[in-house]
Design a protein around this motif. Structure first.
Motif, mmCIF file in Angstrom:
data_model
loop_
_atom_site.group_PDB
_atom_site.id
_atom_site.type_symbol
_atom_site.label_atom_id
_atom_site.label_comp_id
_atom_site.label_asym_id
_atom_site.label_seq_id
_atom_site.Cartn_x
_atom_site.Cartn_y
_atom_site.Cartn_z
ATOM 1 N N TYR A 29 0.821 -1.213 0.038
ATOM 2 C CA TYR A 29 -0.033 0.108 0.017
ATOM 3 C C TYR A 29 0.994 1.187 -0.190
ATOM 4 O O TYR A 29 0.333 2.318 0.167
ATOM 5 C CB TYR A 29 -0.888 -0.007 1.032
ATOM 6 C CG TYR A 29 -2.123 -0.914 0.758
ATOM 7 C CD1 TYR A 29 -3.038 -0.568 -0.113
ATOM 8 C CD2 TYR A 29 -2.560 -2.039 1.443
ATOM 9 C CE1 TYR A 29 -4.362 -1.532 -0.324
ATOM 10 C CE2 TYR A 29 -3.218 -2.848 1.544
ATOM 11 C CZ TYR A 29 -4.403 -2.482 0.249
ATOM 12 O OH TYR A 29 -5.463 -3.375 0.048
ATOM 13 N N THR A 129 -10.874 -1.827 1.221
ATOM 14 C CA THR A 129 -9.789 -2.210 0.647
ATOM 15 C C THR A 129 -9.655 -1.186 -0.557
ATOM 16 O O THR A 129 -10.644 -0.468 -0.662
ATOM 17 C CB THR A 129 -9.513 -3.509 -0.004
ATOM 18 O OG1 THR A 129 -8.250 -3.765 -0.866
ATOM 19 C CG2 THR A 129 -10.621 -3.577 -1.461
ATOM 20 N N ASN A 133 -7.042 -2.712 -5.837
ATOM 21 C CA ASN A 133 -6.551 -4.093 -5.370
ATOM 22 C C ASN A 133 -7.669 -5.170 -5.985
ATOM 23 O O ASN A 133 -8.463 -6.018 -5.398
ATOM 24 C CB ASN A 133 -6.699 -4.211 -3.843
ATOM 25 C CG ASN A 133 -6.165 -5.536 -3.267
ATOM 26 O OD1 ASN A 133 -5.327 -6.025 -4.183
ATOM 27 N ND2 ASN A 133 -6.378 -5.408 -1.803
ATOM 28 N N ARG A 137 -10.183 -8.238 -4.481
ATOM 29 C CA ARG A 137 -11.297 -7.982 -4.499
ATOM 30 C C ARG A 137 -12.228 -8.920 -5.188
ATOM 31 O O ARG A 137 -13.407 -9.425 -5.040
ATOM 32 C CB ARG A 137 -11.673 -6.719 -5.281
ATOM 33 C CG ARG A 137 -11.165 -5.423 -4.441
ATOM 34 C CD ARG A 137 -11.494 -4.108 -5.163
ATOM 35 N NE ARG A 137 -12.921 -4.034 -5.141
ATOM 36 C CZ ARG A 137 -13.474 -2.865 -6.126
ATOM 37 N NH1 ARG A 137 -12.727 -2.369 -6.867
ATOM 38 N NH2 ARG A 137 -14.637 -2.821 -6.207
ATOM 39 N N TYR A 140 -12.704 -11.271 -2.224
ATOM 40 C CA TYR A 140 -13.991 -10.392 -1.591
ATOM 41 C C TYR A 140 -15.187 -10.407 -2.036
ATOM 42 O O TYR A 140 -16.333 -10.588 -1.381
ATOM 43 C CB TYR A 140 -13.405 -9.007 -1.306
ATOM 44 C CG TYR A 140 -12.095 -8.664 -0.755
ATOM 45 C CD1 TYR A 140 -11.479 -9.847 0.036
ATOM 46 C CD2 TYR A 140 -11.652 -7.620 -0.596
ATOM 47 C CE1 TYR A 140 -10.336 -9.452 0.399
ATOM 48 C CE2 TYR A 140 -10.269 -7.308 -0.619
ATOM 49 C CZ TYR A 140 -9.439 -8.442 0.407
ATOM 50 O OH TYR A 140 -8.346 -8.233 0.768
#
Length: 154
Positions: A29, A129, A133, A137, A140
């Protein structure tokens, strides 16, 4: 032969490997934290969370080990919520080493947080997030519901 994956709480002897994984996460990040944050966060993670109400809210950490070698981590904590009586669980940091991405490590860490939250009587787990990303994802989107909330920060 497939690697054996184990998910377990971060322990006092894990500091070097925990630090290595969390540093890689922060670098992903494009971020960093000062030494004081490393020391304080690790101390909070390994504290006795059941000792009193204040420590219940300390962050917790889990490591994913592939054949005994740490390859992923997750940090999470519980907090109160004004819209419900139950606590909610915020999954703050999730990281799988690049060499194990796509092998189920991220999913196993999230499901371990789900199980621990359920055991604590905390039915809601959420996380954020960054939009870019995309690989994470995809996971997710399969195991959680995307919300329409936009984050603001000061």
């Amino acid at each position: 032969m497939a690697a054996t994956l184990q998910i377990r709480p971060v322990e006092a002897g894990d500091e070097a490997e925990w630090r290595r994984l969390w540093t890689l996460y922060l670098e992903f990040y494009e971020s960093s934290v000062p030494e004081e944050v490393y020391l304080t966060t690790f101390a909070r993670i390994i504290s006795d969370h059941a000792a009193n109400d204040a420590t219940f809210y300390n962050p917790r950490g889990l490591l994913a080990l592939s054949d005994g070698h740490p390859v992923g981590l997750v940090h999470y904590f519980y907090h109160r919520h004004c819209w419900q009586v139950d606590h909610v669980c915020y999954l703050q940091d999730l990281f799988a080493s690049p060499e194990v991405r796509g092998t189920g490590v991220g999913r196993a860490l999230i499901e371990a947080v789900y199980a621990r939250a359920d055991a604590e009587g905390c039915p809601r787990v959420y996380w954020m997030t960054q939009e870019f990303n995309t690989e994470a994802r995809k996971l997710y989107d399969r195991i959680a519901t995307l919300t329409p909330f936009v984050k603001y920060s000061r």
